[in-house]
Design an enzyme around this catalytic site. Structure first.
Site, PDB file in Angstrom:
ATOM      1  N   SER A   1      -8.194  -1.318  11.436  1.00  0.00           N
ATOM      2  CA  SER A   1      -9.116  -0.183  11.449  1.00  0.00           C
ATOM      3  C   SER A   1     -10.044  -0.283  12.650  1.00  0.00           C
ATOM      4  CB  SER A   1      -9.944  -0.160  10.161  1.00  0.00           C
ATOM      5  OG  SER A   1     -11.022   0.751  10.273  1.00  0.00           O
TER       6      SER A   1
ATOM      7  N   TYR B   1     -15.929  -4.594   5.176  1.00  0.00           N
ATOM      8  CA  TYR B   1     -14.565  -4.103   5.424  1.00  0.00           C
ATOM      9  C   TYR B   1     -14.106  -4.498   6.821  1.00  0.00           C
ATOM     10  CZ  TYR B   1     -10.792  -0.645   5.984  1.00  0.00           C
ATOM     11  OH  TYR B   1      -9.585  -0.018   6.210  1.00  0.00           O
TER      12      TYR B   1
ATOM     13  N   GLY C   1       0.803  -1.220   0.000  1.00  0.00           N
ATOM     14  CA  GLY C   1       0.000   0.000   0.000  1.00  0.00           C
ATOM     15  C   GLY C   1       0.830   1.261   0.000  1.00  0.00           C
TER      16      GLY C   1
ATOM     17  N   TRP D   1     -25.000  15.206   6.448  1.00  0.00           N
ATOM     18  CA  TRP D   1     -25.813  14.006   6.642  1.00  0.00           C
ATOM     19  C   TRP D   1     -26.113  13.831   8.128  1.00  0.00           C
ATOM     20  CZ3 TRP D   1     -24.248   9.272   3.168  1.00  0.00           C
ATOM     21  CH2 TRP D   1     -24.380   9.642   1.823  1.00  0.00           C
TER      22      TRP D   1
END
Length: 310
Positions: free
Chosen positions: A107, A136, A11, A203
């Site tokens: 994460s 994910y 990455g 939102w």
């Protein structure tokens, strides 16, 4: 003349990877950061061949398919399968090659949606995941557990995992279809200023809270970990220890960009978890903390954004 330690960074063209490579301490190491064209991480045989050929002393797995709520909801299969494939191939190929040190970057999405904050590392798999990014999250849990199982089978393999809080910074994605919260806000507010809009839509009610750390700070933690690997906990959050509401992020970005309009709220839109603040107790014991303020980080990110759209 001393030979620099070889470190394989997956990455390396992503936001986290590029921040690692531009860090002041990066020249101490010989980084291998192959592009996706140079090494397809989805192909296990090629990953195995690459690692066997170059024999890195340490592997940092930072590659992944990443995106915001819209992208995760639109393509859950890709976010699950591709991220599982990347984690499996890099981690197992490293083990097969006898690489004893690996740092897996995970994460905070893998924490249960209704867990009490701050989120401690022992809460993983203790509850239902957030539906908007479940695929994910499952992929990240898979890679984290794989590292733990490898170490359990053979303690000589120090396969450890960092769990960063939400990130933003230079080299981020600003396309609304793929971006996370802060780059999305930067893009929206910049366009509002450019087009002289009087309002910007948020939102939800803007009350949800998020912890966003500048990616350069995560890079700093990673470089420290390379030099202090034995003392790094096997599983550790990396974060700030404090958060802000969505409304507050909009306000800070607007102030930095110089837009003076008003915000509206679309209560029909998904907002994800009400709060996601990681515990940094293990991080404190290890002896590291982030140093970039929100205003400084957003300023650097906005400057990068302006250059990227020229």
């Amino acid at each position: 003349m001393s030979i620099k330690p070889i470190v394989l960074l997956t990455g390396g063209r992503g936001m986290v990877g590029r921040n690692i490579l531009e860090h002041a301490m990066a020249p101490q190491f010989s980084f291998l950061a192959p592009t996706s064209k140079e090494l397809d991480l989805r192909d296990f045989a090629k990953v195995q061949e690459y690692i066997n050929t170059y024999s890195p002393e340490l592997v940092i797995h930072a590659a992944g398919l990443v995106g915001g709520i819209q992208a995760n909801m639109a393509s859950p299969v890709d976010y699950l399968v591709e991220n599982i494939d990347l984690g499996r191939n890099v981690i197992l190929a490293s083990r097969n090659a006898g690489i004893k040190k690996l740092l897996n970057l995970s994460s905070s999405c893998m924490y249960p949606r209704n867990a009490s904050n701050p989120l401690t590392e022992d809460l993983i798999l203790r509850g239902e995941l957030e539906p908007t990014n479940e695929g994910y999250a499952l992929a990240k849990i898979f890679a984290t557990r794989l590292c733990e199982y490898i170490h359990k089978e053979n303690i000589a393999f120090q396969y450890k995992t960092f769990i960063p809080c939400n990130l933003y910074g230079r080299f981020d994605k600003f396309d609304p279809k793929h971006s996370h919260l802060i780059p999305a806000i930067i893009h929206k507010v910049h366009l509002a200023k450019l087009n002289q809009q009087k309002t910007v839509e948020i939102w939800g009610d803007g009350g949800a809270r998020r912890e966003f750390m500048y990616a350069g700070d995560l890079a700093d933690a990673v470089l420290k970990a390379i030099n202090d690997f034995d003392r790094v906990p096997s599983l550790m959050n990396v974060g700030l220890g404090h958060d802000h509401s969505i409304n507050e992020y909009y306000e800070v970005v607007s102030r930095i960009i110089g837009w003076n309009g008003e915000f509206t709220h679309d209560l029909s839109r998904p907002v994800g978890m009400k709060q996601k603040l990681v515990s940094i107790e293990r991080q404190k014991i290890w002896g590291w903390q982030a140093t970039t303020s929100l205003a400084d980080g957003i300023s650097k990110s906005y400057n990068f954004y302006l250059k990227s759209i020229q």
